[in-house]
Design a protein around this motif. Structure first.
Motif: not given
Length: 154
Positions: A69-82
């Motif tokens: 999950g952390l890899t996904d969050v760090l890998g795409d800025q569009r995920i981090r802004v949610l």
């Protein structure tokens, strides 16, 4: 070509790893609560031992799921802004911290740590998992995180 949906970074054969793993800690932590209830009703020591193993397995699998999950969050800025991402992640961090305490207290005090404290912690964890699961569902179905876009190759 850029994807129109937020993409997961941790993937195997195009399939996101995090959703593959999250079912394990959820199952182990819910089973801990169920076994706590059975222990409460029977006082049989085998149920106390089962909860220790379930908690240990749940914590190990939660670590793997968290890494994906952390890899996904760090890998795409569009995920981090949610905003849901942070509620989902924060709630699951709280779950792990509660279950670490639950595991440690049972490891040091044995079955006496189950009633009432361990049982209450397990109940709280199940409630938090319902919330974080709802937020995770929202990320997939509302924001399409990890869903292949029509413009992506197979």
């Amino acid at each position: 070509m850029a994807s129109s949906n937020p993409r997961t970074t941790a993937r195997i054969g195009g399939h996101p790893i995090h959703p593959m793993l999250v079912g394990f800690p959820i199952a182990f932590f819910v089973a801990t609560f169920v076994c706590d209830l059975v222990f409460w009703g029977t006082a049989l020591p085998g149920w106390a031992a089962a909860t220790q193993w379930l908690l240990g397995a749940g914590l190990v699998m939660a670590a793997f799921a968290a890494l994906a999950g952390l890899t996904d969050v760090l890998g795409d800025q569009r995920i981090r802004v949610l905003g849901d991402v942070w509620l989902h992640a924060g709630g699951n961090v709280l779950v792990v911290l509660l279950e670490l305490y639950n595991f440690y207290s049972r490891y040091t005090a044995g079955a006496s740590a189950i009633l009432p404290t361990g049982l209450i912690i397990s109940l709280i964890v199940v409630g938090i998992l319902l919330f974080t699961g709802w937020k995770g569902w929202g990320m997939v179905y509302r924001y399409r995180v990890g869903i292949r876009s029509d413009d992506e190759p197979l």
